[in-house]
Design a protein around this motif. Structure first.
Motif, PDB file in Angstrom:
ATOM      1  N   LYS A  79       6.531   9.679  -3.707  1.00  0.00           N
ATOM      2  CA  LYS A  79       6.756  10.972  -4.376  1.00  0.00           C
ATOM      3  C   LYS A  79       6.960  10.837  -5.892  1.00  0.00           C
ATOM      4  CE  LYS A  79       7.047  13.391  -0.461  1.00  0.00           C
ATOM      5  NZ  LYS A  79       6.802  12.318   0.531  1.00  0.00           N
ATOM      6  N   SER A  80       6.360   9.809  -6.475  1.00  0.00           N
ATOM      7  CA  SER A  80       6.529   9.612  -7.913  1.00  0.00           C
ATOM      8  C   SER A  80       5.459   8.675  -8.440  1.00  0.00           C
ATOM      9  CB  SER A  80       7.923   9.034  -8.214  1.00  0.00           C
ATOM     10  OG  SER A  80       8.000   8.554  -9.531  1.00  0.00           O
ATOM     11  N   ARG A  81       4.703   9.132  -9.428  1.00  0.00           N
ATOM     12  CA  ARG A  81       3.683   8.282 -10.026  1.00  0.00           C
ATOM     13  C   ARG A  81       4.321   7.098 -10.748  1.00  0.00           C
ATOM     14  NH1 ARG A  81      -1.601   8.724 -11.717  1.00  0.00           N
ATOM     15  NH2 ARG A  81      -1.692  10.890 -11.016  1.00  0.00           N
ATOM     16  N   SER A  82       5.421   7.355 -11.480  1.00  0.00           N
ATOM     17  CA  SER A  82       6.069   6.279 -12.243  1.00  0.00           C
ATOM     18  C   SER A  82       6.664   5.225 -11.316  1.00  0.00           C
ATOM     19  CB  SER A  82       7.161   6.856 -13.149  1.00  0.00           C
ATOM     20  OG  SER A  82       8.164   7.507 -12.382  1.00  0.00           O
ATOM     21  N   LEU A  83       7.224   5.665 -10.174  1.00  0.00           N
ATOM     22  CA  LEU A  83       7.792   4.714  -9.215  1.00  0.00           C
ATOM     23  C   LEU A  83       6.686   3.866  -8.586  1.00  0.00           C
ATOM     24  CD1 LEU A  83      10.336   3.677  -7.838  1.00  0.00           C
ATOM     25  CD2 LEU A  83      10.076   5.471  -6.112  1.00  0.00           C
ATOM     26  N   ALA A  84       5.572   4.503  -8.277  1.00  0.00           N
ATOM     27  CA  ALA A  84       4.434   3.775  -7.713  1.00  0.00           C
ATOM     28  C   ALA A  84       3.920   2.736  -8.706  1.00  0.00           C
ATOM     29  CB  ALA A  84       3.321   4.749  -7.335  1.00  0.00           C
ATOM     30  N   GLU A  85       3.878   3.101  -9.976  1.00  0.00           N
ATOM     31  CA  GLU A  85       3.430   2.169 -11.010  1.00  0.00           C
ATOM     32  C   GLU A  85       4.407   1.008 -11.169  1.00  0.00           C
ATOM     33  OE1 GLU A  85       0.616   1.961 -12.749  1.00  0.00           O
ATOM     34  OE2 GLU A  85      -0.165   3.625 -11.550  1.00  0.00           O
ATOM     35  N   GLU A 114       0.824  -1.206   0.000  1.00  0.00           N
ATOM     36  CA  GLU A 114       0.000   0.000   0.000  1.00  0.00           C
ATOM     37  C   GLU A 114       0.861   1.261   0.000  1.00  0.00           C
ATOM     38  OE1 GLU A 114      -2.357  -0.723   3.435  1.00  0.00           O
ATOM     39  OE2 GLU A 114      -3.826  -1.980   2.383  1.00  0.00           O
ATOM     40  N   LYS A 115       1.974   1.231   0.721  1.00  0.00           N
ATOM     41  CA  LYS A 115       2.853   2.398   0.777  1.00  0.00           C
ATOM     42  C   LYS A 115       3.633   2.580  -0.526  1.00  0.00           C
ATOM     43  CE  LYS A 115       1.830   3.797   4.885  1.00  0.00           C
ATOM     44  NZ  LYS A 115       1.041   5.047   5.043  1.00  0.00           N
ATOM     45  N   LEU A 116       4.201   1.489  -1.016  1.00  0.00           N
ATOM     46  CA  LEU A 116       5.068   1.577  -2.190  1.00  0.00           C
ATOM     47  C   LEU A 116       4.311   1.867  -3.474  1.00  0.00           C
ATOM     48  CD1 LEU A 116       7.483  -1.358  -1.322  1.00  0.00           C
ATOM     49  CD2 LEU A 116       8.075   1.071  -1.430  1.00  0.00           C
ATOM     50  N   THR A 117       3.021   1.601  -3.491  1.00  0.00           N
ATOM     51  CA  THR A 117       2.211   1.903  -4.680  1.00  0.00           C
ATOM     52  C   THR A 117       1.424   3.199  -4.513  1.00  0.00           C
ATOM     53  OG1 THR A 117       0.410   0.497  -3.849  1.00  0.00           O
ATOM     54  CG2 THR A 117       2.003  -0.522  -5.351  1.00  0.00           C
ATOM     55  N   ASP A 118       1.747   3.921  -3.453  1.00  0.00           N
ATOM     56  CA  ASP A 118       1.127   5.216  -3.185  1.00  0.00           C
ATOM     57  C   ASP A 118       2.050   6.321  -3.708  1.00  0.00           C
ATOM     58  OD1 ASP A 118       0.053   7.559  -2.226  1.00  0.00           O
ATOM     59  OD2 ASP A 118      -0.045   6.926  -0.128  1.00  0.00           O
ATOM     60  N   LYS A 119       1.619   7.009  -4.762  1.00  0.00           N
ATOM     61  CA  LYS A 119       2.479   8.030  -5.375  1.00  0.00           C
ATOM     62  C   LYS A 119       2.804   9.158  -4.412  1.00  0.00           C
ATOM     63  CE  LYS A 119      -1.328  10.625  -7.617  1.00  0.00           C
ATOM     64  NZ  LYS A 119      -2.445   9.774  -7.145  1.00  0.00           N
ATOM     65  N   HIS A 120       1.975   9.375  -3.423  1.00  0.00           N
ATOM     66  CA  HIS A 120       2.248  10.423  -2.441  1.00  0.00           C
ATOM     67  C   HIS A 120       3.347   9.992  -1.461  1.00  0.00           C
ATOM     68  CE1 HIS A 120      -1.237  12.565  -3.924  1.00  0.00           C
ATOM     69  NE2 HIS A 120      -2.000  11.498  -3.709  1.00  0.00           N
ATOM     70  N   PHE A 121       3.410   8.702  -1.178  1.00  0.00           N
ATOM     71  CA  PHE A 121       4.449   8.210  -0.266  1.00  0.00           C
ATOM     72  C   PHE A 121       5.805   8.149  -0.966  1.00  0.00           C
ATOM     73  CE2 PHE A 121       6.965   4.739   1.606  1.00  0.00           C
ATOM     74  CZ  PHE A 121       7.035   5.170   2.922  1.00  0.00           C
TER      75      PHE A 121
END
Length: 255
Positions: A116-122, A107-114
């Motif tokens: 700080k990157s949409r691409s990293l979350a994806e 949940e944390k690692l796929t949260d772009k706010h946590f």
């Protein structure tokens, strides 16, 4: 919570039995994770990661706290402790919650706010959706959590403590001698060093010592508990990918 006493014998017995079984399973899971996940090099747990998937170094970086200009960016383990206090008792983790810890990390690692990157979350969402990556990452997450608990003297199991102690002592030995080996080899004019072979030998030595330590505790009741609950533990671990899949679907529905 209401104080249950022998004045309510049925409720009292049920509560004591539940508490006892939870303690047994927690000990068994902690020993299982220590035996299965402990390693000298994290890369031994998380190797051959396909391109486009999250790397071992990235995962570890997000598990750990990180100093920043504004203080400390809390890592997943610290956030887990704060946001899931019911998973701990007197500072000691309840290992029955291991699948829940993996889901929390997802949940944390796929949260772009946590992150700080949409691409990293994806990228993490893609990674968690791969069973092989998830199995390797779960092992790294498990040992990282156990290592932190060990350093804080918050492990429940004697056997897990022994395995983690050997782990840390071996790493310390490697760190203390690395520069000495390098300097001496240089003095003798040896340039071609087979690091892979050295690493293999150290890992084999560590496994032999850990196995001997476990053998010395062969009659320990914790190993009896592990044998008792191991089928259920492995069954639960095998369901973690499905657990994550459900979380993915739920996330898509609520997003």
């Amino acid at each position: 919570m209401q104080n249950i006493t022998l004045l309510n014998p049925v409720d009292y017995v049920q509560r004591q039995v539940l508490k006892s079984v939870e303690e047994e399973i927690s000990l068994a899971v902690e020993v299982y994770l220590a035996q299965q996940c402990s390693c000298i090099y994290y890369a031994d747990l998380m190797n051959n990661i396909p391109k486009g998937f999250a790397s071992k170094d990235s995962l570890i970086a997000w598990l750990n706290d990180k100093p920043s200009k504004n203080g400390v960016r809390e890592g997943i383990i610290t956030r887990y402790k704060k946001e899931r206090p019911d998973h701990f008792e007197n500072g000691m983790w309840k290992p029955v919650n291991f699948p829940a810890f993996i889901k929390f990390a997802y949940e944390k690692l796929t949260d772009k706010h946590f992150v700080k990157s949409r691409s990293l979350a994806e990228m993490y969402k893609l990674s968690f959706n791969d069973r092989d990556w998830l199995a390797k990452a779960a092992a790294v997450m498990g040992i990282k959590l156990l290592e932190e608990l060990y350093e804080q003297k918050r492990l429940r199991s004697v056997i897990a403590q022994t395995i983690l102690k050997i782990n840390f002592l071996t790493r310390r030995l490697i760190e203390r001698n690395a520069s000495v080996y390098g300097r001496n080899l240089k003095n003798f004019g040896i340039k071609d060093i087979d690091n892979a072979e050295i690493r293999k030998n150290i890992t084999e030595y560590y496994r032999e010592i850990a196995a001997l330590a476990t053998q010395e505790h062969s009659q320990h009741h914790e190993l009896a508990l592990l044998r008792k609950y191991k089928p259920d533990i492995e069954k639960a671990l095998a369901l973690i990918p499905s657990h994550i899949q459900i979380a993915m679907i739920e996330g898509e529905v609520t997003s």
